[in-house]
Design an enzyme around this catalytic site. Sequence first.
Site: not given
Length: 398
Positions: A201, A312
């Site tokens: 990520e 997120e």
Amino acid sequence: MALPCGSGRRWWRAVKMALGLCLCFLIPMAAAGIRNNNNSIFSDQKLKMEVHQQLKLLNKPAHKSIKMRPSFHPEGRLFDESKVSSKSKSINQLWHLNGRCPEGTIPVRRTKEDDLLRASSIKSYGRKKHLTIPKPSSAQPDLIDQGGHQHAIVYVEGDKYYGAKATINVWRPQIQEPNEFSLSQIWILGGSFGEDLNSIEAGWQVSPDLYGDSNSRLFTYWTSDAYQATGCYNLLCSGFIQINNQIAMGASIYPVSGYGGSQYDISILVWKDPKEGNWWMQFGNEHVLGYWPAFLFSYLSDSASMVEWGGEVVNSQPDGQHTSTQMGSGHFSGEGFGRASYFKNIQIVDGSNNLRPPKDIATFTEQPNCYDVQNRKSSDNWGNYFYYGGPGKNPNCL
């Protein structure tokens, strides 16, 4: 503040220990003592010892560096050595105002006592919680608050992927609770969504719990077991190996976008070296930052099976209601450019090491009244893009 390597006795000792090479640390002033929120000194000597032991591990002096470089860059080009050189075009990070790191060093954000004490435990510092990956194919109601994480993403699956790229709009979303965060990133995933998920990520985030402020910061993360025991943010554990001396992991990005004003973005590319098998990261068009060694992963040692792009947040449900922590700009996707946050030019790296537009893009969000996403395609230089985000708590999201 930032100090050049070799300045002062501490740095000279580091130079000698590093066989001529050293880390160019970012040096904020360390806390005078271990304090809690009431500014009282902790009397627990065991805790103090654990904190100082962990600080020694995280802020350890440099060792001999490994001068590895990727064999090939996407588009089949041989790797350009200038992409890790200090002569590359400058990228704005706030620490640059205090200096730069010379060749043979890397900038490392120094961990302080207060950083560890904000974490729920010393062991959990710098790590995500289990079950934080968006699972689009199982968007059932019982997943809405699983792990307290919510998402607004686009994704592709059903093929083999060897990397991904995007240009990401940068904002400074408001965070309601210190233990919450808001991020915008690329996920490169392999394996099942069970106990063995592999994930790489990269993006930007605002995380008061991790960094102690509300700045937007560049970050990376990895795990090979669905966030259980492996992986961490940035350079807070063994894993990601940085080679670039210009960009600091976890450092603030500036300037950031303003509502109805100037818009700023960053470009991130992650790809697998077809020869060595390592996963490399590039920031902007000029800076190859480093790599995740192939041996860290099981499924990603071959290829990724899913790529996700988007936002997120952590929803800790303060007072039993949805958090007002913002995603992206804090505004819904329908507001468009200058008001809603965007990803543009999203691409994947295929088996021939070529960047190309992804096929069959799908979208996912748990609660579209809180955070939403709209996928679009442009004939101009935006390519495949999408708007996403939202305010969290509002009359339709409680």
